[in-house]
Each structure stands twice: as C-alpha cells, then as structure tokens.
Design a protein around this motif. Structure first.
Motif, mmCIF file in Angstrom:
data_model
loop_
_atom_site.group_PDB
_atom_site.id
_atom_site.type_symbol
_atom_site.label_atom_id
_atom_site.label_comp_id
_atom_site.label_asym_id
_atom_site.label_seq_id
_atom_site.Cartn_x
_atom_site.Cartn_y
_atom_site.Cartn_z
ATOM 1 N N ASP A 1 3.055 -2.389 -10.979
ATOM 2 C CA ASP A 1 2.502 -3.459 -10.153
ATOM 3 C C ASP A 1 3.487 -4.622 -10.027
ATOM 4 O O ASP A 1 3.609 -5.249 -8.963
ATOM 5 N N ARG B 1 0.832 -1.203 0.000
ATOM 6 C CA ARG B 1 0.000 0.000 0.000
ATOM 7 C C ARG B 1 0.873 1.262 0.000
ATOM 8 O O ARG B 1 0.560 2.272 -0.668
ATOM 9 N N ASN C 1 3.311 5.932 -5.935
ATOM 10 C CA ASN C 1 3.048 5.987 -7.374
ATOM 11 C C ASN C 1 4.335 6.085 -8.190
ATOM 12 O O ASN C 1 4.409 6.830 -9.172
ATOM 13 N N ILE D 1 -1.784 -7.099 -5.828
ATOM 14 C CA ILE D 1 -1.488 -5.655 -5.917
ATOM 15 C C ILE D 1 -2.638 -4.933 -6.598
ATOM 16 O O ILE D 1 -3.091 -3.870 -6.145
ATOM 17 N N LYS D 2 -3.140 -5.508 -7.710
ATOM 18 C CA LYS D 2 -4.270 -4.888 -8.419
ATOM 19 C C LYS D 2 -5.485 -4.785 -7.501
ATOM 20 O O LYS D 2 -6.215 -3.792 -7.521
ATOM 21 N N ILE E 1 2.244 1.755 -3.419
ATOM 22 C CA ILE E 1 1.186 2.200 -4.325
ATOM 23 C C ILE E 1 0.946 3.692 -4.147
ATOM 24 O O ILE E 1 0.783 4.445 -5.116
ATOM 25 N N THR E 2 0.924 4.138 -2.897
ATOM 26 C CA THR E 2 0.683 5.558 -2.604
ATOM 27 C C THR E 2 1.781 6.436 -3.207
ATOM 28 O O THR E 2 1.511 7.548 -3.697
ATOM 29 N N ARG F 1 -5.225 -1.908 -5.202
ATOM 30 C CA ARG F 1 -5.415 -0.600 -5.837
ATOM 31 C C ARG F 1 -6.901 -0.235 -5.943
ATOM 32 O O ARG F 1 -7.253 0.948 -5.999
ATOM 33 N N GLU F 2 -7.764 -1.281 -5.944
ATOM 34 C CA GLU F 2 -9.197 -0.993 -6.098
ATOM 35 C C GLU F 2 -9.747 -0.333 -4.850
ATOM 36 O O GLU F 2 -9.399 -0.732 -3.737
#
Length: 301
Positions: free
Chosen positions: A278, A268, A274, A292-293, A271-272, A296-297
């Motif tokens: 992935d 997480r 960016n 991972i996907k 992901i944040t 992201r949802e």
C-alpha cells in the motif's frame, strides 16, 4: 418652436425655483398642506457652478430659509441609488447642526425640512406601500406616534410616478404632480387651474426659449446619462469578472477532479497487479495509504 425643457432635470428645476422665490414658497406650502404656510424665503444657494453640471453624484438642490428661520432643502431626483436616503438625512442633519455657532442657545434652533420629489418608485414592498405616494418622516415614538420630539427634523418624499398612477384628489399638490409628469402635454396642462403651476409653466416656456439654458440643460442631462452608463458598465464588468472567475474556479475544480480520478485509476490498476505494498502504491499514485486501503475494500452492496 423649441421643445419644452424637462422640469425634472435638476438644472432646470433649480433655475425654475431658485430664480423665483415666490414660486418656491408656493411649492413648499403645497407639499405640506397640513402645516402652517410660509410667506417668504431667502434662497441660500442661488448660483450654479460650472462643475456642478458635470460632477459625479451631484444633485442640484435649492436651499432656502423662511422668515422664521426654518431651513428647507428642496430637490428633485431621477436616479435611484442605494444610499440616497442616508445622503438626504446627512444633509438634513448638517443643515440643522449648521444653524448654531459656538455658545448659542439650542432654543434658537429652527426646523430643517427636506422636500424630495422622486421620479421613481421607492416604497414597493407591500400593498400598503404601493398605495401611498406621499410620505412625511418626523421624530415620533414607535408605539405612540402622537408623542413627538417636535418637527425640528422633517423629510417629505413625493413619489411622482406612483402619485400620478394612483391619481390624487384635485388639490394644489395634485396640480404639481401633473406639472412634473405632464408638462409637455398641452391639453393636460390646459386643465390645470392652480395659479403657481400656471406660473411654473410660463417660466418653463421662457427657459426653453433661452438657448444658453437649453445648452446647459443638455450638458446636465448628458452628464447624468454618462454617470448612469458608467455605473452600468462597472456593474457589467463586475458581473463578467465574476463569471470569468467562476469559470476559472469551475475549470480548476474539474481538472482537480480529473486528476483525482486519474490517480485512483492508477492505484486500482496497481492493486489489481498485487505486486506492491500500500505504501508503494500510495507513492506511485500520489494518494494516501488510507485512500489506498479504502480502494481495496469491496463496494458496499
């Protein structure tokens, strides 16, 4: 004065009846009052070997044969264990099968009878079972009990504690129940008038005055007590091992859950930021790209 020996001790029980065949005849007749009386028996296993007193899972029984060739296995049991009935049936069937030699006629087979005095409650699943203490099993049809294969295999069970609680009507069988449950109560035994039971009490007094008999009865009692202790200890160890295994499995599951949550937290954070794809985040966190996907949802409202 020495305390009286316990007739439910199987060493004492065997001494009591194997050394007095006439007393065994009375007991057999009184345990089966609806069947023809027998007049005499031959004791087939009169001796008690030293190893019998200390051997594991051994029950000292009395094997006898009456004048018509019918065989009897008479014993008292104070320990309840899971396969006891299978043991009883096995020895009963073996007694039946051992009657004939090669080439002998099946017509020569005589009854094999098991007489088991149980110092514990056996059948307790229903109200009807709890109200019955005397049982006899034979080869009968399930739907028409009057149709039998004869009484060549019989097993009679007497639940002593239950019979004593329920209180049987005055009878020779009731007198034996009183003997096995109240032998040490002078006033109670003084009310018993059944002559064979009075003779059994005399024999108990004589055995109780014999120091060697007292010593061997103690050896047998100690062996049975040790056997129970060993079995209980094995059960306790089994439970403790199971609990320990459960704790270890629970800890491992907890650690695995913690590791999974830690990997998700790392994912997480990346992901944040960016900055990574992935695939790169999956490699860094140890999670799959599909995981991972999913992270992201946005959460479902």
């Amino acid at each position: 004065m020495n305390a009286l020996l316990d007739p439910t001790n199987d060493y004492v029980f065997k001494r009591l009846f194997a050394e007095a065949p006439e007393l065994l005849v009375a007991l057999i007749n009184d345990l089966r009052p609806d069947l023809p009386d027998i007049a005499s028996v031959e004791i087939l296993n009169p001796t008690i070997e030293p190893n019998d007193l200390t051997g594991k899972y051994i029950i000292l029984d009395v094997l006898a044969r009456d004048g018509d060739g019918h065989c009897y296995n008479v014993e008292i049991q104070v320990r309840r264990y899971g396969a006891w009935h299978k043991r009883g049936l096995f020895y009963l069937a073996r007694t039946l099968g051992g009657q004939l030699g090669g080439g002998e006629d099946y017509q020569e087979l005589r009854a094999s009878v098991g007489l088991h005095l149980l110092d514990f409650d056996l059948f307790t699943a229903s109200e009807g079972e709890r109200r019955q203490a005397v049982w006899r099993f034979e080869m009968r049809d399930e739907h028409q009990p009057s149709v039998t294969l004869g009484n060549i295999l019989q097993m009679t069970l007497i639940e002593l504690k239950k019979a004593d609680r329920l209180g049987l009507p005055p009878s020779p069988l009731g007198a034996w129940i009183t003997f096995f449950k109240h032998w040490q109560e002078t006033l109670t035994m003084a009310t018993v008038t059944h002559e064979p039971v009075k003779q059994a009490m005399q024999r108990i007094r004589a055995l109780s005055a014999d120091e060697e008999a007292r010593r061997l009865a103690f050896v047998r009692e100690r062996a049975l007590r040790d056997e129970v202790s060993f079995l209980n200890e094995a059960k306790r160890e089994g439970r403790e091992e199971g609990l320990e295994k459960g704790r270890e499995e629970g800890l491992e599951k907890g650690l695995e859950k913690g590791r999974a949550e830690s990997r998700e937290e790392i994912a997480r954070t990346l992901i944040t930021m960016n900055l990574l794809t992935d695939a790169q985040i999956a490699t860094a966190s140890g999670l799959s790209e599909a995981h991972i996907k999913a992270l992201r949802e946005p959460p479902v409202a």
